[in-house]
Scaffold this active site. Sequence first.
Site, PDB file in Angstrom:
ATOM      1  N   ASP A  96      30.677  26.681  40.655  1.00  0.00           N
ATOM      2  CA  ASP A  96      30.760  25.231  40.422  1.00  0.00           C
ATOM      3  C   ASP A  96      31.952  24.748  41.236  1.00  0.00           C
ATOM      4  O   ASP A  96      33.091  25.175  40.982  1.00  0.00           O
ATOM      5  CB  ASP A  96      30.967  24.952  38.919  1.00  0.00           C
ATOM      6  N   TYR A 136      29.901   7.291  46.775  1.00  0.00           N
ATOM      7  CA  TYR A 136      29.266   8.330  47.603  1.00  0.00           C
ATOM      8  C   TYR A 136      29.703   8.207  49.060  1.00  0.00           C
ATOM      9  O   TYR A 136      30.144   9.179  49.685  1.00  0.00           O
ATOM     10  CB  TYR A 136      27.751   8.214  47.482  1.00  0.00           C
ATOM     11  N   LYS A 182      32.039  10.827  51.381  1.00  0.00           N
ATOM     12  CA  LYS A 182      31.557  11.500  52.596  1.00  0.00           C
ATOM     13  C   LYS A 182      32.424  11.123  53.807  1.00  0.00           C
ATOM     14  O   LYS A 182      32.636  11.944  54.703  1.00  0.00           O
ATOM     15  CB  LYS A 182      30.092  11.150  52.849  1.00  0.00           C
ATOM     16  N   THR A 221      14.310  15.108  48.623  1.00  0.00           N
ATOM     17  CA  THR A 221      14.844  16.070  47.639  1.00  0.00           C
ATOM     18  C   THR A 221      15.066  15.285  46.353  1.00  0.00           C
ATOM     19  O   THR A 221      14.804  14.079  46.305  1.00  0.00           O
ATOM     20  CB  THR A 221      16.221  16.627  48.088  1.00  0.00           C
TER      21      THR A 221
HETATM   22  P1  NAP Z   1      19.995  17.851  45.670  1.00  0.00           P
HETATM   23  O1  NAP Z   1      18.577  18.237  45.841  1.00  0.00           O
HETATM   24  O2  NAP Z   1      20.372  16.888  44.595  1.00  0.00           O
HETATM   25  O3  NAP Z   1      20.848  19.207  45.520  1.00  0.00           O
HETATM   26  C1  NAP Z   1      22.232  19.137  45.317  1.00  0.00           C
HETATM   27  C2  NAP Z   1      22.745  20.528  45.024  1.00  0.00           C
HETATM   28  O4  NAP Z   1      24.167  20.432  44.768  1.00  0.00           O
HETATM   29  C3  NAP Z   1      22.106  21.152  43.778  1.00  0.00           C
HETATM   30  O5  NAP Z   1      21.957  22.534  43.964  1.00  0.00           O
HETATM   31  C4  NAP Z   1      23.188  20.898  42.709  1.00  0.00           C
HETATM   32  O6  NAP Z   1      23.131  21.806  41.631  1.00  0.00           O
HETATM   33  C5  NAP Z   1      24.434  21.123  43.553  1.00  0.00           C
HETATM   34  N1  NAP Z   1      25.648  20.650  42.901  1.00  0.00           N
HETATM   35  C6  NAP Z   1      25.944  19.411  42.457  1.00  0.00           C
HETATM   36  N2  NAP Z   1      27.174  19.413  41.894  1.00  0.00           N
HETATM   37  C7  NAP Z   1      27.642  20.690  41.977  1.00  0.00           C
HETATM   38  C8  NAP Z   1      28.828  21.334  41.585  1.00  0.00           C
HETATM   39  N3  NAP Z   1      29.810  20.682  40.925  1.00  0.00           N
HETATM   40  N4  NAP Z   1      28.986  22.652  41.859  1.00  0.00           N
HETATM   41  C9  NAP Z   1      28.007  23.335  42.508  1.00  0.00           C
HETATM   42  N5  NAP Z   1      26.843  22.788  42.884  1.00  0.00           N
HETATM   43  C10 NAP Z   1      26.675  21.474  42.624  1.00  0.00           C
HETATM   44  O7  NAP Z   1      20.604  17.225  47.012  1.00  0.00           O
HETATM   45  P2  NAP Z   1      20.178  17.423  48.553  1.00  0.00           P
HETATM   46  O8  NAP Z   1      19.402  16.247  48.950  1.00  0.00           O
HETATM   47  O9  NAP Z   1      19.657  18.777  48.769  1.00  0.00           O
HETATM   48  O10 NAP Z   1      21.628  17.265  49.245  1.00  0.00           O
HETATM   49  C11 NAP Z   1      22.366  18.354  49.748  1.00  0.00           C
HETATM   50  C12 NAP Z   1      23.556  17.782  50.509  1.00  0.00           C
HETATM   51  O11 NAP Z   1      23.096  16.944  51.581  1.00  0.00           O
HETATM   52  C13 NAP Z   1      24.480  16.916  49.647  1.00  0.00           C
HETATM   53  O12 NAP Z   1      25.828  17.141  49.996  1.00  0.00           O
HETATM   54  C14 NAP Z   1      24.076  15.496  50.039  1.00  0.00           C
HETATM   55  O13 NAP Z   1      25.121  14.563  49.837  1.00  0.00           O
HETATM   56  C15 NAP Z   1      23.717  15.676  51.501  1.00  0.00           C
HETATM   57  N6  NAP Z   1      22.789  14.639  52.012  1.00  0.00           N
HETATM   58  C16 NAP Z   1      21.529  14.536  51.524  1.00  0.00           C
HETATM   59  C17 NAP Z   1      20.682  13.539  52.034  1.00  0.00           C
HETATM   60  C18 NAP Z   1      19.248  13.379  51.559  1.00  0.00           C
HETATM   61  O14 NAP Z   1      18.573  12.443  52.027  1.00  0.00           O
HETATM   62  N7  NAP Z   1      18.731  14.219  50.681  1.00  0.00           N
HETATM   63  C19 NAP Z   1      21.143  12.660  53.023  1.00  0.00           C
HETATM   64  C20 NAP Z   1      22.441  12.808  53.488  1.00  0.00           C
HETATM   65  C21 NAP Z   1      23.260  13.795  52.982  1.00  0.00           C
HETATM   66  P3  NAP Z   1      22.307  21.478  40.250  1.00  0.00           P
HETATM   67  O15 NAP Z   1      20.870  21.822  40.533  1.00  0.00           O
HETATM   68  O16 NAP Z   1      22.968  22.389  39.270  1.00  0.00           O
HETATM   69  O17 NAP Z   1      22.516  20.027  39.965  1.00  0.00           O
END
Ligand code: NAP
Length: 244
Positions: free
Chosen positions: A63, A167, A171, A202
Amino acid sequence: MSNSDKKIALITGANKGIGYEIARQLGKRGYLVLVGSRDKKRGQSATDRLRAEGIDAYLQILDVTHHPSLVRAHDFIRNEYGRLDVLVNNAGVVHDKVLKPSEIPLDTVREAFEPNFFGTIAVTQALLPLLRKSEAGRIVNLSSSLGSLTTLSDPTAFEGEFRLLGYGASKAALNMFTVQLAHELRNTSIKVNSAHPGWIKTDMGGAEAPGTVEEGADTPVWLATLPADGPTGGFFSERKPMLW
Ligand code: NAP
């Protein structure tokens, strides 16, 4: 389980979404992947699915906001492998809705900064001694176009519909960490870069997002596997430099 001939990669928040796919793609390239997850059950399920694809994957409970779990991760990786080759700081959250900066509760902003910025710094500081032991350490920070000051200051930008102060600011701050850490490490073999994965389908990106997790993982994996003459201290999307 020890196999120090392979490159060792730790991906935070790898139990689902883009982090899971980054672990999958690095695993397919022969990396030993440590599947960071704050939840044991979700993490084990993801690890099992990766192993079913023939990937050398192991669960690492982590975490990013819980210091003891970072110390445990450091001690485990040091004892088992003696080094870390790749750290992908992928874990992140979006708590805020589109709220006016003049009205947004401070707690909403703090909730975004805790994992996205402070958590990423804490993980990196905890594991940097192990990355220094690698011949070619790579740190990839998952940032976002919503953290781009250039983009958000353009009134016509598509991203303007998503003015999430907590957010976006977390970033933008993360990008500052990338720049300053890359500068500190400029005379080492470690490279530090930020990646915008695109708008990806996602749990975070939502069902209407156009991009697949395969597309979202592409630039982070490219940065995680950069050759010695690759860039450091940059911000990339689709493998190209992006505006800060
Ligand atoms: P997601 O599906 O919501 O997955 C987020 C992951 O982060 C999950 O495994 C979550 O675990 C974990 N997490 C959250 N808080 C945590 C903590 N305190 N310690 C450890 N793990 C933690 O998000 P995603 O879309 O894959 O995003 C991944 C990254 O890409 C993020 O940094 C996000 O800001 C960035 N991003 C995403 C997008 C997009 O369009 N999806 C766009 C730009 C940037 P749990 O399952 O336990 O909650």
